[in-house]
Design an enzyme around this catalytic site. Structure first.
Site, mmCIF file in Angstrom:
data_model
loop_
_atom_site.group_PDB
_atom_site.id
_atom_site.type_symbol
_atom_site.label_atom_id
_atom_site.label_comp_id
_atom_site.label_asym_id
_atom_site.label_seq_id
_atom_site.Cartn_x
_atom_site.Cartn_y
_atom_site.Cartn_z
ATOM 1 N N SER A 12 -1.460 1.316 -20.108
ATOM 2 C CA SER A 12 -1.652 -0.040 -20.614
ATOM 3 C C SER A 12 -1.895 0.011 -22.113
ATOM 4 O O SER A 12 -2.886 0.597 -22.567
ATOM 5 C CB SER A 12 -2.843 -0.710 -19.930
ATOM 6 O OG SER A 12 -3.180 -1.911 -20.611
ATOM 7 N N HIS A 37 2.894 -0.657 -19.635
ATOM 8 C CA HIS A 37 2.237 -1.843 -19.078
ATOM 9 C C HIS A 37 1.685 -2.710 -20.206
ATOM 10 O O HIS A 37 0.934 -2.234 -21.057
ATOM 11 C CB HIS A 37 1.098 -1.399 -18.152
ATOM 12 C CG HIS A 37 0.482 -2.499 -17.348
ATOM 13 N ND1 HIS A 37 1.027 -2.962 -16.167
ATOM 14 C CD2 HIS A 37 -0.649 -3.229 -17.548
ATOM 15 C CE1 HIS A 37 0.260 -3.918 -15.662
ATOM 16 N NE2 HIS A 37 -0.757 -4.101 -16.489
ATOM 17 N N ASP A 39 -0.415 -6.175 -20.975
ATOM 18 C CA ASP A 39 -1.322 -7.174 -20.409
ATOM 19 C C ASP A 39 -1.295 -8.438 -21.256
ATOM 20 O O ASP A 39 -1.727 -8.432 -22.413
ATOM 21 C CB ASP A 39 -2.747 -6.622 -20.353
ATOM 22 C CG ASP A 39 -2.906 -5.548 -19.293
ATOM 23 O OD1 ASP A 39 -2.601 -5.824 -18.123
ATOM 24 O OD2 ASP A 39 -3.337 -4.434 -19.635
ATOM 25 N N HIS A 70 2.392 -7.950 -17.343
ATOM 26 C CA HIS A 70 1.417 -8.490 -16.387
ATOM 27 C C HIS A 70 0.839 -9.771 -16.975
ATOM 28 O O HIS A 70 0.072 -9.733 -17.936
ATOM 29 C CB HIS A 70 0.327 -7.437 -16.164
ATOM 30 C CG HIS A 70 -0.761 -7.853 -15.237
ATOM 31 N ND1 HIS A 70 -1.886 -7.073 -15.027
ATOM 32 C CD2 HIS A 70 -0.940 -8.954 -14.457
ATOM 33 C CE1 HIS A 70 -2.679 -7.666 -14.172
ATOM 34 N NE2 HIS A 70 -2.128 -8.817 -13.812
ATOM 35 N N GLY A 146 -9.203 -9.227 -17.297
ATOM 36 C CA GLY A 146 -9.636 -9.826 -18.553
ATOM 37 C C GLY A 146 -9.936 -8.837 -19.655
ATOM 38 O O GLY A 146 -9.731 -9.127 -20.821
ATOM 39 N N GLY A 148 -10.097 -4.369 -20.763
ATOM 40 C CA GLY A 148 -9.870 -2.976 -20.425
ATOM 41 C C GLY A 148 -11.177 -2.215 -20.338
ATOM 42 O O GLY A 148 -12.226 -2.669 -20.798
ATOM 43 N N GLY A 149 -11.123 -1.038 -19.729
ATOM 44 C CA GLY A 149 -12.273 -0.141 -19.714
ATOM 45 C C GLY A 149 -13.365 -0.491 -18.730
ATOM 46 O O GLY A 149 -14.485 0.017 -18.837
ATOM 47 N N ASP A 176 -4.219 -1.462 -10.812
ATOM 48 C CA ASP A 176 -4.576 -1.782 -12.194
ATOM 49 C C ASP A 176 -6.086 -1.881 -12.314
ATOM 50 O O ASP A 176 -6.692 -2.811 -11.800
ATOM 51 C CB ASP A 176 -3.913 -3.103 -12.594
ATOM 52 C CG ASP A 176 -4.059 -3.410 -14.078
ATOM 53 O OD1 ASP A 176 -4.834 -2.718 -14.763
ATOM 54 O OD2 ASP A 176 -3.387 -4.348 -14.545
ATOM 55 N N GLY A 178 -9.369 1.006 -13.953
ATOM 56 C CA GLY A 178 -10.220 2.172 -13.732
ATOM 57 C C GLY A 178 -9.512 3.400 -13.201
ATOM 58 O O GLY A 178 -10.150 4.257 -12.580
ATOM 59 N N SER A 199 -7.662 3.214 -20.833
ATOM 60 C CA SER A 199 -8.528 4.233 -21.430
ATOM 61 C C SER A 199 -8.309 5.584 -20.775
ATOM 62 O O SER A 199 -8.476 6.632 -21.414
ATOM 63 C CB SER A 199 -9.998 3.810 -21.328
ATOM 64 O OG SER A 199 -10.361 3.526 -19.990
#
Length: 228
Positions: A12, A37, A39, A70, A146, A148-149, A176, A178, A199
């Site tokens: 991503s 990917h 977002d 996405h 909403g 990342g991480g 999608d 973790g 990440s």
């Protein structure tokens, strides 16, 4: 874009260096990314704001693999043609984003893209059973969308249920949220084949040290394959 169930890693670019997207995309593809990917967030359906069609069109100039877009937006249908023109290969909409997901997926396919349906952690698998015949990708969120991480939310039972519902249909199960060498094999064993990692891929690397991206991609892939 042909269908197969081999393990695919989709970094991503929400976790990439925003000042250097072109070289970041080139780096992850050179280091083994299968899909890229993207977002898209509208600040309404989710509490963050990211990329519109002009940005996606700019990314397309660098993407040589599959551009996996996405949409975390609502409404969706008015923007389908714009993302098709921007060059999306896969366009995914959330079942929660509106009352007519069947119509949305039909419109995505009619615009020449592969259709994806995403499902949030709190939404049961049964909510998308009626559209599996017109979906090319089912994207299971293992974080609330909403940002990342975020910390991984276990969706093993949901993925198993979806895998059974899909049966022999040519539908990818994409995860999608973790994804890393610890969580990816849990999802692979349940039936997933595409793993979005932000990440998990970009951490510790840069366009100056792209081999770190390669090591991260290879580690997630190897862990997922070992679970099959």
């Amino acid at each position: 874009m042909t269908f197969d169930r081999s393990i695919k890693i989709a970094p991503s670019i929400l976790s990439a260096d925003f000042a250097d997207f072109g070289r970041e995309i080139q780096a992850i593809e050179a280091q083994g990314a299968d899909w890229v990917h993207v977002d898209v967030m509208d600040g309404h359906f989710v509490p963050n704001l990211t990329f519109g069609p002009p940005a996606v069109a700019a990314f397309r100039k660098h993407v040589k693999t599959v551009m996996d877009v996405h949409l975390m937006i609502s409404p969706v249908d008015a923007y389908i043609d714009a993302y098709a023109q921007a060059g999306a290969d896969v366009l995914t909409a959330h079942v929660e984003a509106g009352p007519h997901i069947h119509r949305t997926l039909q419109a995505i396919r009619a615009a020449g893209m592969k259709s994806g349906v995403a499902i949030n952690p709190g939404t049961p698998a049964e909510a998308i059973e009626h559209v599996l015949d017109i979906a090319d990708v089912v994207c299971v969120m293992t974080v609330n969308p909403g940002f990342g991480g975020q910390k991984y939310i276990d969706m093993t039972a949901k993925v198993r249920k979806l895998r059974a519902m899909i049966g022999d249909r040519p539908v990818h199960i994409e995860i999608d949220g973790g994804m890393d060498p610890v969580t990816a094999p849990l999802m692979a064993a349940a039936g997933a084949d595409v793993f979005v990692a932000g990440s998990g891929v970009f951490k510790g690397g840069s366009v100056s040290t792209p081999e770190v991206y390669g090591k991260n991609i290879a580690a997630i892939r190897a862990a997922a394959q070992a679970a099959l």
